[in-house]
Scaffold this active site. Structure first.
Site, PDB file in Angstrom:
ATOM      1  N   ARG A 145     -10.884  -2.904  -6.664  1.00 13.58           N
ATOM      2  CA  ARG A 145     -10.935  -2.362  -5.216  1.00 13.58           C
ATOM      3  C   ARG A 145     -12.085  -2.974  -4.816  1.00 13.58           C
ATOM      4  NH1 ARG A 145     -10.112   3.469  -2.568  1.00 13.58           N
ATOM      5  NH2 ARG A 145      -7.963   2.568  -2.742  1.00 13.58           N
TER       6      ARG A 145
ATOM      7  N   HIS B   4      -3.476  -3.321   1.021  1.00 14.69           N
ATOM      8  CA  HIS B   4      -3.549  -2.441  -0.045  1.00 14.69           C
ATOM      9  C   HIS B   4      -1.915  -2.292  -0.448  1.00 14.69           C
ATOM     10  CE1 HIS B   4      -4.698   1.077  -2.134  1.00 14.69           C
ATOM     11  NE2 HIS B   4      -4.786   2.107  -1.045  1.00 14.69           N
TER      12      HIS B   4
ATOM     13  N   GLN C 123      -0.306   1.028  -2.603  1.00 13.03           N
ATOM     14  CA  GLN C 123      -0.318   1.875  -1.588  1.00 13.03           C
ATOM     15  C   GLN C 123       1.192   1.824  -1.036  1.00 13.03           C
ATOM     16  OE1 GLN C 123      -2.100   4.981  -1.018  1.00 13.03           O
ATOM     17  NE2 GLN C 123      -0.247   5.237  -0.146  1.00 13.03           N
TER      18      GLN C 123
ATOM     19  N   ASP D 121      -3.368   6.031   9.665  1.00 12.01           N
ATOM     20  CA  ASP D 121      -4.607   5.976   8.603  1.00 12.01           C
ATOM     21  C   ASP D 121      -5.933   6.080   9.379  1.00 12.01           C
ATOM     22  OD1 ASP D 121      -6.256   5.361   6.463  1.00 12.01           O
ATOM     23  OD2 ASP D 121      -5.847   3.027   6.615  1.00 12.01           O
TER      24      ASP D 121
ATOM     25  N   CYS E 110      -1.544   7.284   3.959  1.00 13.16           N
ATOM     26  CA  CYS E 110      -2.101   6.970   2.587  1.00 13.16           C
ATOM     27  C   CYS E 110      -3.375   7.855   2.061  1.00 13.16           C
ATOM     28  CB  CYS E 110      -2.845   5.629   2.646  1.00 13.16           C
ATOM     29  SG  CYS E 110      -4.088   5.265   3.679  1.00 13.16           S
TER      30      CYS E 110
ATOM     31  N   ARG F 245       1.895   7.227  -5.965  1.00  9.64           N
ATOM     32  CA  ARG F 245       1.256   6.087  -6.403  1.00  9.64           C
ATOM     33  C   ARG F 245       1.234   5.646  -7.860  1.00  9.64           C
ATOM     34  NH1 ARG F 245      -3.222   4.717  -3.198  1.00  9.64           N
ATOM     35  NH2 ARG F 245      -3.563   3.171  -5.025  1.00  9.64           N
TER      36      ARG F 245
END
Ligand code: CP
Ligand code: NVA
Length: 315
Positions: free
Chosen positions: A111, A138, A141, A233, A273, A301
């Protein structure tokens, strides 16, 4: 022998755009099987003796815990490598880090900020590299999001997803994921906060082929019309903390709330998310209300990433 189309061994998982519709479908089916096994407590040690190195240059709750637990459930182990503690954070090159980790572990999850850094890591490493979030993508996700939508709606193709807010990593990966699975997608952002131009161009080219409708607009009501899935988000992502105040003002008309979702289908589901900022990008009654499936989404996830780990590092 494995169907070569679905042979992921040794490949990287950097962006959904790199995978075919069939490969994404295959990973979703694998995730469903792994989820069922976990629920029934049937052991599934596909990665016995394997180790995943997890480099984090940004904070995380879900990604860290779900990858770590996922490796454990698959019979392997995960090592948490904070950039504060490893030499990468003191200037060791990504290339040297890739060479060295390739001698110790069987896969790397990273990440970080620039997507190019993950691409460099993947190009040098001799082991699979998984993108656990960059400034522009991402993908883990979104695989979990697709699994969640499939579970709640029973299908993906033919649905409409509406994303309202910042044209960030989530928006980009949702665009890539939606067109691959035949879902219409409408994205509403303020002017200047549109999704990545390159991603949009690629997605538009594929949308025509897959007969999927892609709408990029500044009008949240237009985007929301008849949506089956509503997504938002945070307005300021990790690394954009200094822009928080400016963004609060510029995004004020883009909150997902009851008034806006009145334009969606009556049985819409709400995804985020997480982490969520209640009262900013989403109102409390939506994120904590009856349409919300955000904790199913967070759970997924784990199952989606186990499918990725098994596919890339198994065999
Ligand atoms: N959604 C997500 O990636 O959460 P974390 O930042 O907690 O990992
Ligand atoms: N867009 C957010 C997602 C967090 C999971 C960020 O990058 O901070």
């Amino acid at each position: 022998m494995l169907n070569p189309t679905y042979d992921f061994r040794g490949r990287d998982f950097l962006a959904l755009g790199d995978f075919s519709s069939e490969e994404i479908q295959f990973l979703l089916e694998e995730a469903i099987k792994l989820k069922q096994m976990q629920k029934k407590r049937i052991p599934h040690p596909y990665l016995q003796g394997k180790v995943l190195g997890m480099i984090f240059e940004k904070s995380s709750t879900r990604t860290r815990v779900s990858f770590e637990v996922g490796m454990y459930q698959l019979g392997g182990q995960a090592i948490f490598l904070s950039s504060n503690d490893i030499q990468l954070g003191r200037g060791e090159t990504i290339s040297d880090t890739a060479h060295v980790l390739s001698r110790y572990v069987d896969g790397i999850m990273i990440r970080t900020f620039a997507h190019a850094k993950v691409e460099e890591l993947a190009s040098v490493a001799s082991i699979p590299v998984i993108n656990g979030l960059t400034d522009t993508h991402h993908p883990c996700q979104v695989l979990a999001d697709l699994l969640t939508i499939l579970e709640h709606k029973g299908k993906l193709a033919g649905l409409k997803l509406c994303y309202v807010g910042d044209g960030n990593n989530m928006a980009n990966s949702l665009l890539e994921g939606a067109v691959k699975v035949g879902m219409d997608i409408a994205i509403a952002t303020p002017v200047g906060y549109e999704p990545d131009e390159q991603v949009v161009a690629q997605v538009l080219a594929l949308a025509a082929k897959n007969e999927v409708e892609v709408t990029i607009t500044t009008d949240p009501v237009v985007a929301m019309q008849d949506a089956d899935v509503v997504y938002t988000d945070v307005w300021a992502s990790m690394g954009q903390e200094s822009e928080q105040q400016k963004r609060l003002a510029e995004f004020a008309a883009y909150q997902v709330n009851g008034k806006l979702t009145a334009h969606a289908k009556s049985d819409f589901i709400f995804l985020h998310c997480l982490p969520a900022h209640r009262g900013e990008e989403v109102s409390v009654d939506i994120v904590d209300g009856p349409h919300s499936v955000v904790f199913d989404e967070a759970e997924n996830r784990l199952h989606a990433q186990k499918a990725i780990l098994k596919a890339l590092m198994g065999g």
